[in-house]
Motif scaffolding. Structure first.
Motif, PDB file in Angstrom:
ATOM      1  N   ARG A  50       0.830  -1.199   0.000  1.00 20.48           N
ATOM      2  CA  ARG A  50       0.000   0.000   0.000  1.00 20.48           C
ATOM      3  C   ARG A  50       0.868   1.255   0.000  1.00 20.48           C
ATOM      4  N   GLU A  51       1.914   1.271   0.829  1.00 19.46           N
ATOM      5  CA  GLU A  51       2.813   2.428   0.851  1.00 19.46           C
ATOM      6  C   GLU A  51       3.486   2.612  -0.506  1.00 19.46           C
ATOM      7  N   PHE A  52       3.883   1.504  -1.129  1.00 20.75           N
ATOM      8  CA  PHE A  52       4.498   1.575  -2.458  1.00 20.75           C
ATOM      9  C   PHE A  52       3.514   2.154  -3.465  1.00 20.75           C
ATOM     10  N   ALA A  53       2.254   1.696  -3.410  1.00 18.09           N
ATOM     11  CA  ALA A  53       1.244   2.192  -4.343  1.00 18.09           C
ATOM     12  C   ALA A  53       1.013   3.692  -4.146  1.00 18.09           C
ATOM     13  N   VAL A  54       0.994   4.135  -2.902  1.00 18.16           N
ATOM     14  CA  VAL A  54       0.816   5.565  -2.631  1.00 18.16           C
ATOM     15  C   VAL A  54       1.998   6.349  -3.196  1.00 18.16           C
ATOM     16  N   VAL A  56       3.921   5.446  -5.690  1.00 14.82           N
ATOM     17  CA  VAL A  56       3.835   5.405  -7.154  1.00 14.82           C
ATOM     18  C   VAL A  56       2.811   6.420  -7.649  1.00 14.82           C
ATOM     19  N   ARG A  57       1.642   6.472  -6.998  1.00 17.16           N
ATOM     20  CA  ARG A  57       0.617   7.432  -7.415  1.00 17.16           C
ATOM     21  C   ARG A  57       1.103   8.871  -7.274  1.00 17.16           C
ATOM     22  N   ALA A  58       1.796   9.144  -6.179  1.00 15.38           N
ATOM     23  CA  ALA A  58       2.321  10.503  -5.982  1.00 15.38           C
ATOM     24  C   ALA A  58       3.340  10.825  -7.063  1.00 15.38           C
ATOM     25  N   GLY A  59       4.208   9.871  -7.382  1.00 14.70           N
ATOM     26  CA  GLY A  59       5.189  10.084  -8.437  1.00 14.70           C
ATOM     27  C   GLY A  59       4.528  10.260  -9.789  1.00 14.70           C
ATOM     28  N   MET A  60       3.478   9.490 -10.049  1.00 15.86           N
ATOM     29  CA  MET A  60       2.750   9.621 -11.311  1.00 15.86           C
ATOM     30  C   MET A  60       2.122  11.004 -11.422  1.00 15.86           C
ATOM     31  N   ALA A  61       1.496  11.453 -10.346  1.00 12.79           N
ATOM     32  CA  ALA A  61       0.848  12.771 -10.370  1.00 12.79           C
ATOM     33  C   ALA A  61       1.885  13.871 -10.575  1.00 12.79           C
ATOM     34  N   ARG A  62       3.016  13.732  -9.892  1.00  6.83           N
ATOM     35  CA  ARG A  62       4.072  14.732 -10.029  1.00  6.83           C
ATOM     36  C   ARG A  62       4.614  14.741 -11.459  1.00  6.83           C
ATOM     37  N   ARG A  63       4.854  13.554 -12.012  1.00  8.42           N
ATOM     38  CA  ARG A  63       5.384  13.472 -13.372  1.00  8.42           C
ATOM     39  C   ARG A  63       4.364  13.961 -14.395  1.00  8.42           C
TER      40      ARG A  63
END
Length: 120
Positions: A50-54, A56-63
């Motif tokens: 779950r922490e990894f998914a969060v 990844v989502r934050a990195g996706m949004a930032r990118r």
């Protein structure tokens, strides 16, 4: 005399210590304890995923924001999600059910005993 008493006491203490260690290890190896340990490890793994998914989502949004800024896209555009697909599937099955209930011979699973063209 004191020497014998010392070694007797030391041996008894070592025996008690070893017996306690063995009993603890045996309790750790019971099926219930192993199941509890496995469940705890699974829960920990779930939290890590779950922490990894969060992350990844934050990195996706930032990118995505970086790419949108670099390409000059309007980030304030409405990104509404489409209607859930299961609703469309339910509506389709209800419509299909209505058609097949009106004409049961049209149903793909309808078995016609006089049809000689089916595989046996």
């Amino acid at each position: 005399m004191f020497r014998r008493t010392f070694w007797f006491t030391a041996g008894a203490a070592a025996g008690v210590w070893a017996t306690t260690k063995v009993h603890r290890k045996i309790k750790q190896l019971t099926p219930e304890s192993l199941a509890a340990q496995a469940a705890n490890k699974a829960i920990d793994a779930g939290h890590k995923v779950r922490e990894f998914a969060v992350d990844v989502r934050a990195g996706m949004a930032r990118r995505e924001a970086e790419l949108g800024e670099a390409l000059g896209l309007d980030a304030s555009a409405d990104h509404a999600l489409p209607a859930p697909r299961h609703r469309a599937a339910i509506e389709y099955t209800e419509q299909t059910r209505a058609v097949y209930s009106a004409h049961p011979r049209n149903h793909p699973r309808h078995h016609d005993p006089h049809n000689r063209n089916e595989d046996h």
